[in-house]
Design a protein around this motif. Structure first.
Motif, PDB file in Angstrom:
ATOM      1  N   GLU A 163     -24.765  36.121   9.910  1.00 39.80           N
ATOM      2  CA  GLU A 163     -24.630  34.858   9.174  1.00 39.80           C
ATOM      3  C   GLU A 163     -24.818  35.036   7.670  1.00 39.80           C
ATOM      4  O   GLU A 163     -24.443  34.166   6.884  1.00 39.80           O
ATOM      5  CB  GLU A 163     -25.651  33.831   9.704  1.00 39.80           C
ATOM      6  N   SER A 171     -17.131  38.912  10.283  1.00 43.16           N
ATOM      7  CA  SER A 171     -16.357  39.298  11.476  1.00 43.16           C
ATOM      8  C   SER A 171     -17.243  39.478  12.692  1.00 43.16           C
ATOM      9  O   SER A 171     -16.755  39.504  13.828  1.00 43.16           O
ATOM     10  CB  SER A 171     -15.578  40.590  11.203  1.00 43.16           C
ATOM     11  N   ARG A 172     -18.553  39.626  12.475  1.00 42.89           N
ATOM     12  CA  ARG A 172     -19.493  39.842  13.584  1.00 42.89           C
ATOM     13  C   ARG A 172     -20.137  38.544  14.079  1.00 42.89           C
ATOM     14  O   ARG A 172     -20.911  38.572  15.029  1.00 42.89           O
ATOM     15  CB  ARG A 172     -20.606  40.789  13.125  1.00 42.89           C
ATOM     16  N   ILE A 173     -19.808  37.420  13.413  1.00 38.09           N
ATOM     17  CA  ILE A 173     -20.385  36.142  13.851  1.00 38.09           C
ATOM     18  C   ILE A 173     -19.714  35.725  15.156  1.00 38.09           C
ATOM     19  O   ILE A 173     -18.483  35.655  15.222  1.00 38.09           O
ATOM     20  CB  ILE A 173     -20.182  35.053  12.782  1.00 38.09           C
ATOM     21  N   PRO A 174     -20.488  35.445  16.197  1.00 37.31           N
ATOM     22  CA  PRO A 174     -19.887  35.036  17.483  1.00 37.31           C
ATOM     23  C   PRO A 174     -19.044  33.777  17.311  1.00 37.31           C
ATOM     24  O   PRO A 174     -19.466  32.822  16.661  1.00 37.31           O
ATOM     25  CB  PRO A 174     -21.102  34.762  18.382  1.00 37.31           C
ATOM     26  N   SER A 175     -17.846  33.794  17.867  1.00 35.06           N
ATOM     27  CA  SER A 175     -16.954  32.630  17.749  1.00 35.06           C
ATOM     28  C   SER A 175     -17.427  31.530  18.678  1.00 35.06           C
ATOM     29  O   SER A 175     -18.045  31.781  19.694  1.00 35.06           O
ATOM     30  CB  SER A 175     -15.521  33.022  18.076  1.00 35.06           C
TER      31      SER A 175
END
Length: 601
Positions: free
Chosen positions: A559, A597-601
């Protein structure tokens, strides 16, 4: 309306009964009105009023209710000797309009209507000829009645946070105005008559939609502070140089491509951060003959000209977040330079550890690159040796508002140092490189003026709450101490822009910093920080530089990638595995993109 009607018998139980629901938002306690007749002041702020009750307008017109009921009067209750209402506070209510009946209060000198829902004002306001202070901020005003321009005694007019698109052409008639705040509106232009406000000392035009400034501003012969930040200015009229007492000008967050050419004789502080300046011209620098603080952060500057040495009065130079790769050795010859900020530049040939050691060490290094160091002028004429053998540069205190007692290895600051600076309006204090174990309490003597304090390289184990009373503070250096926490009252420092905490003992990001929204730079490298709150960082909407290098971060929360205001994020020297070193070396943008890009969708 009064609780009792004329001619009816008073209800002895009335005081025990609750007000009826339909009058709860307009009723004013009888005691308040009675007190107002004595004092001439009435405070109705924060009472949920949707309209101003009629008995407020008629306070000095109608006979008081107690007189109608044949109540006996003591010496202190002579209603016929009442004071005329001079101060009416109606802020933080839900007022949508102001009645023409405001003219029934002709003695008003202060009218506070800020934080309401006013979308217009009556022309009758112009009849309040005694009015000196008018507060209208945080409303929904789209225009001002031209009659307001007849308020010949008005001294302070605050209109920030409204919806104003223009000003009346006759605004220049407010000839006694000393303060005008028009910030956070929708102004696209300014009337030329603004230049007629020759008593004006502070003019705030920030957060509007101005693409140019009128030449008539040059006629503002009393303005000391001009704030044009957060507009759409591409240049500044050269005529501003004619402003004889201008000391501070804010041009941050505009579209300037060149440093303005300003020869204003008294100009001491120039803020042009967050623009599109790519190079510094010798001609512009040479104009700044009295400059003490020059802020150029968050631009696109690639190099510094050798002629920067012309700025002999410069004490603080902020070049944070530019594209500077090399520094001219001549920079070290600036005789008054105390603070040089270079974080976020792709500097080559200068070790990072040298940058963390502070301005003095960096300047020493640059001086070492000059083959033959120029002979320094004898400072004997401007220095005063006190009984404590502490040399105080009286010239710096009086002319540059700079108080320096550094590199003395002293365990406390001699009282003579503070005595020499008393009543001099000191703005910068440098007590670095001593043996201080606590913040000198006498710093509070400068609380109305000091904006920059350096207490780095001391032995502080805690930061005194006294620091929190220095409400003008914009920069504080507490690096190279033994701190592990900060006082919670630091949230009161609403002007604080940068805080240096490198080389201390912090184990987590200081929680109080999340609540200081004005912060732009936080340097927290070389501590033991193991945790940061990305949600807290996202609330710091002005944060552009964050140094967390050489700490104990085992992981970087994805985040953190949502902190899109960051232009410089230092993460080197932490034990985390992701993002990989190859990504970190690509710079801040690459790291933030990876984290997002690593933030969970």
């Amino acid at each position: 309306m009064s609780r009792f009607k004329r001619g009816t018998k008073a209800d002895s139980l009335a005081g025990f009964r609750a007000d009826s629901p339909d009058t709860s938002h307009t009723a004013v306690p009888h005691g308040l009105l009675k007190a107002a007749r004595k004092s001439g002041q009435l405070n109705l702020s924060g009472r949920g009023l949707t309209e101003v009750p009629q008995n407020v307008y008629r306070l000095n017109v109608d006979t008081p209710e107690e007189a109608k009921q044949n109540v006996s009067f003591g010496e202190s209750d002579r209603w016929w000797e009442q004071s005329e209402l001079t101060k009416l506070l109606l802020s933080s209510n839900q007022l949508t309009q102001l009645s023409d009946d405001i003219t029934l209060l002709p003695g008003l000198t202060t009218l506070d209507l800020h934080d309401n829902q006013l979308s217009s004002l009556p022309g009758a306001l112009g009849e309040l000829q005694e009015l000196q202070q008018l507060r209208l901020s945080h409303n929904q005003l789209t225009s001002l009645p031209v009659e307001m321009c007849t308020l010949k005694n008005l001294r302070s007019l605050t209109l920030q946070q409204n919806l104003l698109q223009s000003l009346p052409e006759d605004v220049g008639m407010l000839e006694k105005l000393t303060e005008l705040d028009l910030s956070k509106n929708n102004l696209q232009g300014l009337p030329s008559s603004l230049g007629h406000l020759t008593c004006l000392q502070k003019l705030n035009l920030s957060h509007n939609k101005l693409s140019c400034l009128p030449d008539s501003l040059a006629q503002l012969i009393s303005v000391k502070l001009l704030d044009c930040s957060n507009n759409q200015l591409t240049d500044v009229p050269a005529s501003l140089s004619e402003m004889p007492v201008l000391e501070q000008i804010y041009l941050r967050h505009n579209k300037l491509r060149l440093l303005p050419k300003l020869t204003a004789p008294m100009l001491k502080e120039l803020y042009v951060g967050n623009n599109q300046i790519e190079q510094l011209e010798t001609e512009q620098l040479a104009c700044l003959t009295a400059i003490s603080l020059l802020e150029l952060r968050d631009n696109k500057i690639k190099s510094l000209p050798e002629q920067i040495t012309l700025m002999s009065t410069l004490t603080r130079l902020d070049l944070t977040n530019n594209d500077i790769s090399t520094l001219p050795a001549a920079l070290s010859l600036l005789p008054s330079l105390q603070v040089l900020l270079l974080e976020g530049n792709p500097l080559r040939g200068i070790r990072r550890d040298l940058l963390t050691k502070g301005t003095n060490e960096l300047l020493k290094y640059l001086r070492g690159r000059i083959k033959e160091e120029p002979e320094r002028a004898d400072e004997g004429h401007t220095a005063m040796t006190l009984p404590s053998q502490a040399a105080v540069n009286v010239h710096n205190i009086r002319s540059l508002k700079l108080l320096v007692f550094s590199e003395k290895q002293a365990s406390d600051i001699p009282g003579e140092i503070f005595d020499a600076a008393a009543d001099q309006g000191v703005t910068t204090v440098n007590f670095s490189k001593n043996q201080l174990t606590s913040v000198p309490s006498r710093l509070l003597e400068f609380q109305s003026s000091v904006s920059d304090i350096n207490l780095g390289f001391n032995r502080l184990t805690c930061c005194s709450p006294a620091i929190c009373q220095l409400l003008q503070l914009m920069h504080i250096d507490l690096g190279n101490n033994q701190l592990s926490d900060l006082p919670p009252d630091m949230k009161n420092l609403t002007k604080l822009r940068s805080v240096t905490l490198n080389f201390n003992r912090f184990k987590s990001f200081p929680d109080i910093l999340y609540h200081i929204v004005s912060l732009e730079t936080v340097l927290l490298g070389n501590n033991q920080v193991g945790l940061v709150d990305p949600c807290g960082l996202q609330k710091m909407v002005h944060l552009t530089t964050l140094d967390l290098s050489n700490n104990d971060l085992l992981s970087i929360p994805p985040e953190l990638g949502l902190c899109t205001s960051l232009r410089c994020l230092g993460l080197e020297g932490n034990p985390f595995r992701t993002p990989r070193a190859a990504i970190v070396t690509k710079g801040t943008d690459a790291v933030l993109e990876y984290l997002r890009s690593r933030i969970p969708s």
